[in-house]
Scaffold this active site. Structure first.
Site, PDB file in Angstrom:
ATOM      1  N   HIS B   7       0.583  -1.076  -0.120  1.00  0.00           N
ATOM      2  CA  HIS B   7      -0.023   0.102  -0.140  1.00  0.00           C
ATOM      3  C   HIS B   7       0.854   1.358   0.091  1.00  0.00           C
ATOM      4  CE1 HIS B   7       0.453  -0.719   4.381  1.00  0.00           C
ATOM      5  NE2 HIS B   7       0.774   0.576   4.410  1.00  0.00           N
ATOM      6  N   HIS B  79       4.015   6.894   4.122  1.00  0.00           N
ATOM      7  CA  HIS B  79       4.886   5.787   3.954  1.00  0.00           C
ATOM      8  C   HIS B  79       4.358   5.091   2.687  1.00  0.00           C
ATOM      9  CE1 HIS B  79       2.128   3.895   6.871  1.00  0.00           C
ATOM     10  NE2 HIS B  79       2.423   2.507   6.168  1.00  0.00           N
ATOM     11  N   GLU B 130       7.900   0.836   4.993  1.00  0.00           N
ATOM     12  CA  GLU B 130       7.390  -0.205   5.850  1.00  0.00           C
ATOM     13  C   GLU B 130       7.438  -1.705   5.009  1.00  0.00           C
ATOM     14  OE1 GLU B 130       3.174  -0.181   6.561  1.00  0.00           O
ATOM     15  OE2 GLU B 130       3.341  -1.549   8.254  1.00  0.00           O
TER      16      GLU B 130
END
Lengths: 134, 134
Positions: B7, B79, B130
């Site tokens: 994502h 992020h 991440e």
């Protein structure tokens, strides 16, 4: 209306270092640098299984990412690109919804040879959004 | 090593407005807001054909995105998340390559119920990354 996430574009100050990071440390498939003088950038494609990350590095004078890198010398995410089927229909729908299209409002041929538009970050949660006709 | 782009996370100051933008103007499939008190955020999932955009809005005190929105009230990309098969192997490879892992260096259970790690933006071209074990 919006379809696939075509790419995430990351501006980088040190292209060689960024390529090495993604190729060697991250183990990704990283293309050779592709100079695009018409767009004022050198682009490197990082191919992921479902989408691409594009590393952008300034090329020549008046690069559209030079100012971004002046403010953020480490680099950072510059824009995200969504695919649309019909860029003129998408533009008209966005304008009707109050969103601002950058430049003269007409699609230009982008770095992939397809019509693109950029939308004002102020209207998209501080995110520069590119639309590309798929 | 890195796999799919899981994502792109966008911090937003006005969640309702951002949902309306993506649902009505952008014509995307937008979830209901999902409060995640353990992570200090309310999340909205925007499902694209190949990946997700996640809208993050602060929840409770000490939200990890509160400071980000103080600096950028309009919001912005917070992020990006890459999937990995084995998060400990990925961490060790990244550390061997000189990258810094945030926090105590051990994976935590993330917003999707899977082990995650965050990597230092200074080591990733100004981008908070991440990693999520797929």
């Amino acid at each position: 209306m919006i379809g696939r996430l075509n790419h995430v574009a990351i501006a980088v100050g040190d292209l060689e270092k960024a390529c090495k990071l993604y190729r060697e440390t991250m183990g990704a498939k990283v293309s050779e640098p592709l100079p695009q003088p018409a767009h004022g950038v050198t682009v490197v494609f990082i191919e992921l299984p479902n989408t691409k990350v594009e590393l952008l590095h300034p090329l020549g004078e008046n690069s559209p990412i030079a100012k971004f890198l002046e403010k953020s010398p480490d680099g950072g995410i510059h824009h995200i690109c969504y695919e649309v089927d019909d860029i003129l229909a998408a533009r008209d729908r966005l304008k009707a919804g109050g969103a601002r299209v950058l430049g003269d409002g007409n699609p230009k041929i982008g770095a992939h040879g397809k019509p693109v538009l950029f939308l004002h970050p102020k209207d998209f949660n501080g995110t520069l959004v590119e639309l590309e006709q798929a």
